[in-house]
Design a protein around this motif. Structure first.
Motif, PDB file in Angstrom:
ATOM      1  N   UNK A 197      70.177 102.391  14.740  1.00  0.00           N
ATOM      2  CA  UNK A 197      71.528 102.667  15.215  1.00  0.00           C
ATOM      3  C   UNK A 197      71.517 103.274  16.612  1.00  0.00           C
ATOM      4  N   UNK A 198      70.547 104.122  16.875  1.00  0.00           N
ATOM      5  CA  UNK A 198      70.458 104.740  18.203  1.00  0.00           C
ATOM      6  C   UNK A 198      70.220 103.684  19.283  1.00  0.00           C
ATOM      7  N   UNK A 199      69.291 102.784  19.024  1.00  0.00           N
ATOM      8  CA  UNK A 199      68.891 101.807  20.044  1.00  0.00           C
ATOM      9  C   UNK A 199      69.721 100.530  20.010  1.00  0.00           C
ATOM     10  N   UNK A 200      70.404 100.266  18.868  1.00  0.00           N
ATOM     11  CA  UNK A 200      71.099  98.987  18.682  1.00  0.00           C
ATOM     12  C   UNK A 200      70.151  97.822  18.925  1.00  0.00           C
ATOM     13  N   UNK A 201      68.886  98.054  18.596  1.00  0.00           N
ATOM     14  CA  UNK A 201      67.822  97.091  18.901  1.00  0.00           C
ATOM     15  C   UNK A 201      66.820  97.121  17.755  1.00  0.00           C
ATOM     16  N   UNK A 202      66.574  95.967  17.139  1.00  0.00           N
ATOM     17  CA  UNK A 202      65.661  95.894  15.998  1.00  0.00           C
ATOM     18  C   UNK A 202      64.218  96.209  16.391  1.00  0.00           C
ATOM     19  N   UNK A 203      63.924  96.155  17.694  1.00  0.00           N
ATOM     20  CA  UNK A 203      62.552  96.369  18.157  1.00  0.00           C
ATOM     21  C   UNK A 203      62.071  97.782  17.873  1.00  0.00           C
ATOM     22  N   UNK A 204      62.939  98.767  18.060  1.00  0.00           N
ATOM     23  CA  UNK A 204      62.495 100.153  17.883  1.00  0.00           C
ATOM     24  C   UNK A 204      62.104 100.465  16.430  1.00  0.00           C
ATOM     25  N   UNK A 205      62.937 100.158  15.434  1.00  0.00           N
ATOM     26  CA  UNK A 205      62.475 100.401  14.053  1.00  0.00           C
ATOM     27  C   UNK A 205      61.279  99.541  13.672  1.00  0.00           C
ATOM     28  N   UNK A 206      61.170  98.343  14.232  1.00  0.00           N
ATOM     29  CA  UNK A 206      59.993  97.513  13.962  1.00  0.00           C
ATOM     30  C   UNK A 206      58.732  98.206  14.465  1.00  0.00           C
ATOM     31  N   UNK A 207      58.792  98.735  15.677  1.00  0.00           N
ATOM     32  CA  UNK A 207      57.643  99.447  16.243  1.00  0.00           C
ATOM     33  C   UNK A 207      57.263 100.648  15.374  1.00  0.00           C
TER      34      UNK A 207
END
Length: 220
Positions: A197-207
């Motif tokens: 939610x913070x990043x609005x980007x699936x990449x961060x939780x994937x990392x």
């Protein structure tokens, strides 16, 4: 932001995603529970993994067309947040390992399986399967698709409910029935959901999930 409007369609798609994940889990268990890795088991795992991977990525990208465009935060856009979250994952994973070594909490199922068939080849298989493949799929199930279908409203209460529910889903898909381990997994899931939610980007939780998965195997 509005998700695809068909509730029934969303439920069917999510059920298909879960079935794909369970097939990967089953193929992984088939390999891990053998006293020796067999080539045909590995091929089956690879085929099921690639099919599920492609399905997840294709569908997730397709669904993004239905949502309003937002500013996404990459891993390097706010390096302080990325570093703090990474440190938090390192700390919590080290804490879990310490508690397991001292028998305060139970081991993960895959750790018990590895103890039975300890080998170099099995270690590298778990690095790939448990450390890379499963975290990747889990993030799509517990964050990506879940928020696409149920928690898209830009309201604080919806975000909090989504984070809690996402953490619960993440813990459930790890199939750890021991309560302390289940709760720790839920904490990791909460972190991944907040990062999404913070990043609005699936990449961060994937990392973060892959970092957690790799550490979990390396500290076996």
């Amino acid at each position: 932001m509005n998700s695809p409007k068909s509730v029934q369609g969303n439920l069917i798609r999510y059920a298909v995603f879960i079935v794909g994940y369970l097939m990967v889990i089953g193929a992984k268990e088939l390999c891990a529970n053998s006293s020796k890795l067999h080539i045909w088991d590995l091929i089956l795992f690879a085929v099921v993994t690639v099919m599920t991977f492609l399905l997840y990525v294709y569908r997730f990208k397709r669904e993004q067309r239905y949502f309003e465009k937002v500013n996404k935060v990459s891993l390097l856009d706010n390096i302080k947040v990325t570093l703090w979250l990474s440190f938090l994952i390192f700390f919590l994973r080290g804490l879990v390992s310490y508690l397991q070594v001292n028998q305060y909490i139970n081991s993960y199922t895959f750790q018990l399986t590895y103890a039975k068939h300890e080998s170099v080849s099995m270690f590298w298989f778990l690095i790939f399967a448990q450390g890379l493949v499963l975290p990747f799929l889990q993030v799509f199930l517990a964050e990506g698709f879940l928020f696409n279908y149920l928690f898209r409203d830009n309201v604080g209460s919806v975000a909090i409910l989504g984070i809690v529910f996402s953490g619960l889903i993440f813990s459930l898909v790890n199939f750890q029935l021991n309560v302390p381990v289940f709760l720790f997994d839920m904490v990791f899931g909460l972190i991944f959901a907040w990062a999404y939610l913070y990043s609005q980007n699936i990449v961060m939780p994937l990392y973060l999930a892959i970092l957690n998965g790799l550490l979990m195997v390396m500290l076996v």
